[in-house]
Design an enzyme around this catalytic site. Structure first.
Site, PDB file in Angstrom:
ATOM      1  N   CYS A   1       0.819  -1.206   0.000  1.00  0.00           N
ATOM      2  CA  CYS A   1       0.000   0.000   0.000  1.00  0.00           C
ATOM      3  C   CYS A   1       0.858   1.263   0.000  1.00  0.00           C
ATOM      4  O   CYS A   1       0.660   2.162  -0.808  1.00  0.00           O
ATOM      5  CB  CYS A   1      -0.945   0.012   1.196  1.00  0.00           C
TER       6      CYS A   1
ATOM      7  N   CYS B   1      -1.558   1.655  -2.977  1.00  0.00           N
ATOM      8  CA  CYS B   1      -2.573   2.695  -2.761  1.00  0.00           C
ATOM      9  C   CYS B   1      -2.013   4.113  -2.743  1.00  0.00           C
ATOM     10  O   CYS B   1      -2.545   5.004  -3.408  1.00  0.00           O
ATOM     11  CB  CYS B   1      -3.296   2.461  -1.444  1.00  0.00           C
TER      12      CYS B   1
ATOM     13  N   LYS C   1      -0.241   5.276  -6.071  1.00  0.00           N
ATOM     14  CA  LYS C   1      -1.279   5.287  -7.101  1.00  0.00           C
ATOM     15  C   LYS C   1      -2.169   6.510  -6.947  1.00  0.00           C
ATOM     16  O   LYS C   1      -2.462   7.207  -7.920  1.00  0.00           O
ATOM     17  CB  LYS C   1      -2.109   4.020  -7.016  1.00  0.00           C
TER      18      LYS C   1
ATOM     19  N   TYR D   1      -9.148  -3.463 -11.061  1.00  0.00           N
ATOM     20  CA  TYR D   1      -8.803  -2.173 -10.444  1.00  0.00           C
ATOM     21  C   TYR D   1      -7.542  -1.571 -11.052  1.00  0.00           C
ATOM     22  O   TYR D   1      -7.521  -0.428 -11.501  1.00  0.00           O
ATOM     23  CB  TYR D   1      -8.477  -2.370  -8.962  1.00  0.00           C
TER      24      TYR D   1
ATOM     25  N   GLU E   1      -7.340   1.806 -13.490  1.00  0.00           N
ATOM     26  CA  GLU E   1      -6.789   2.991 -12.832  1.00  0.00           C
ATOM     27  C   GLU E   1      -5.565   3.514 -13.564  1.00  0.00           C
ATOM     28  O   GLU E   1      -5.438   4.729 -13.808  1.00  0.00           O
ATOM     29  CB  GLU E   1      -6.472   2.675 -11.368  1.00  0.00           C
TER      30      GLU E   1
ATOM     31  N   HIS F   1     -27.537  21.383  -0.038  1.00  0.00           N
ATOM     32  CA  HIS F   1     -27.582  21.967  -1.379  1.00  0.00           C
ATOM     33  C   HIS F   1     -26.658  23.177  -1.471  1.00  0.00           C
ATOM     34  O   HIS F   1     -26.571  23.964  -0.535  1.00  0.00           O
ATOM     35  CB  HIS F   1     -29.019  22.397  -1.693  1.00  0.00           C
TER      36      HIS F   1
ATOM     37  N   GLU G   1     -26.482  15.321  -2.412  1.00  0.00           N
ATOM     38  CA  GLU G   1     -27.893  15.548  -2.094  1.00  0.00           C
ATOM     39  C   GLU G   1     -28.815  14.673  -2.932  1.00  0.00           C
ATOM     40  O   GLU G   1     -29.932  14.356  -2.518  1.00  0.00           O
ATOM     41  CB  GLU G   1     -28.254  17.021  -2.285  1.00  0.00           C
TER      42      GLU G   1
END
Length: 457
Positions: free
Chosen positions: A43, A48, A51, A179, A183, A437, A442
């Site tokens: 990672c 992770c 990346k 993935y 990516e 908002h 929302e």
């Protein structure tokens, strides 16, 4: 009582192993961690973190283009691959150092060499030292698989090498639609590479909701990625100008680099597990129970090496639970349900819960709420961009079974939605929540009528 050199020896200093070591030491255990590479694991070093840094770098491509719609005049943009690589390296070096410092502050001994299982209660290090230990935790993670096995595959690189190429690949072929593949295709096309994506199937991201798969494909194509569906490489040849790749459909590509991202496998080979009696799956993964215990009572495993759910936060949670259970006197089993997932492509994906196919198989009457809209930013930038959201609801109980988002900050939304789903939120709870908002999120609380109803016979 039998005396051991250690209470716990951890093999691998990735996210799961580091967390387990620190928590176990906090419970009073004498702990050592063996790591032959850099502290931090996949990672931090080659997964992770780097990346996500490269994803952020690639998104400036769109930011510069969109700025004019908001009144900004941006000069000529220039991307320097070497500067990005150097900045990334500085950051992961800093993080690796912090991981090591935290281990040492916790009282954990770091053994900077390879360790292997030498018995149910023994570990041998690469320098010849052999120690006894009450428990062994295998947290060695996974490694890229080199498939397909075709002529010239040795010219290809894996996700381990892509971060540190000496030269930026102006022409790149990415093989694999998981993935990692999507990516990197999304990143490199925005950094300026002519990017091809070779898939086994028609759509990327097998196992994800079908609408997300289709919309992501469309987003990659809109960004300039050439997708070769159902056409994997059959041959890679070295040429004077780079690499020539032949695909299954007989087409031929001229590229500078081929990134093979067709999956990862548990890193268990040569660890001495079989000799110690540890049961392994066909792919080399360690078979464990709900408490991460292997078939040998003193040997445990967490993270990708178990091939349960290969995500960094899962490995961390498993490592923590292991330490609390074995050394803290607690009874902690990790729940692998409702884990939020993000795919850091552009457009981004965030998802939690069941896909529509899974939900329709579970619910007798499935209510599907969907919306697709233009984000506010695109109204001035004029970018052809859409956000997609889907909420899946059990028509009998009103429980929300899954939520799927494609668009900006989808991962951030999925993290918070996971809390709602774990609390067994109903669609009525979404409806009764006041909207914030103007925001993208929302829309999650303003969808009132299902777009369709799926009834199971």
């Amino acid at each position: 009582m039998t005396q051991y050199d250690y209470d716990l020896v951890v093999l691998g200093a990735g996210s799961g192993g580091v967390r387990a070591a620190r928590i176990a030491a906090g419970h009073g255990a004498k702990v050592a961690v063996a790591e032959e590479f850099r502290i931090g694991g996949t990672c931090v070093i080659r997964g992770c973190v780097p990346k996500k840094l490269y994803v952020m770098a690639s998104r400036f491509h769109d930011d510069f283009a969109d700025a004019a719609g908001f009144g900004w005049t941006v000069g000529e943009a220039r991307f320097d691959w070497g500067e990005l690589v150097a900045a990334k390296e500085a950051e992961i070096t800093r993080l690796s150092g912090l991981y090591a410092q935290n281990l040492e502050k916790s009282g954990v001994e770091i053994v900077r060499r390879r360790g292997v299982v030498a018995g149910p209660n023994a570990v041998a290090f690469a320098d010849g030292r052999r120690v006894s230990t009450r428990c062994i935790l295998v947290a060695t993670g996974g490694a890229p698989t080199q498939h397909p096995q075709i002529p010239g595959i040795d010219y290809a690189i894996s996700s381990n090498e892509i971060f540190d190429l000496a030269e930026f690949p102006q022409r790149l072929l990415v093989v694999g639609g998981g993935y990692i593949g999507v990516e990197f295709a999304s990143v490199f096309v925005r950094l300026g590479a002519k990017t091809h994506l070779s898939l086994r199937a028609e759509l990327p991201l097998r196992g994800f909701d079908e609408d997300l798969r289709r919309l992501l494909r469309d987003g990659l194509v809109a960004a300039g990625v050439d997708i070769h569906a159902g056409a994997l490489p059959t041959r890679i040849e070295k040429t004077a100008s780079g690499l020539a790749v032949t695909l299954q459909d007989e087409s031929r590509l001229e590229v500078d680099a081929v990134l093979v991202a067709t999956g990862r496998a548990p890193l268990t080979r040569g660890l001495g597990l079989e000799a110690a009696g540890v049961a392994l799956k066909e792919n080399g993964a360690i078979v464990v129970d709900a408490y991460s215990r292997s078939s040998v009572p003193s040997i445990f495993a967490v993270g990708d090496v178990t091939d349960r759910l290969n995500l960094t936060p899962v490995a961390i949670r498993e490592g923590h639970a292991f330490a609390d259970t074995v050394f803290g006197g607690l009874d902690v089993a990790v729940d692998h349900a409702l884990v939020p997932t993000a795919v850091f492509t552009t457009p981004e994906i965030g998802t939690v819960g069941l896909t529509e196919a899974e939900a329709s198989a579970k619910a007798k009457r499935l209510l599907v709420f969907e919306t697709s809209f233009r984000p506010m930013r695109a109204t001035l930038s004029k970018r052809a961009e859409k956000v997609f959201m889907k909420i899946l609801v059990d028509g009998d109980s009103d429980q929300v079974l899954g939520v799927h988002i494609l668009g900006p900050e989808a991962g951030e939304m999925a993290q918070l939605l996971a809390i709602s789903l774990r609390l067994r939120a109903r669609k009525a709870d979404f409806d009764q929540t006041m909207a914030l908002h103007p925001s993208l999120a929302e829309e999650l609380v303003t969808m009132r009528s299902p777009s369709r109803i799926v009834e199971r016979a």
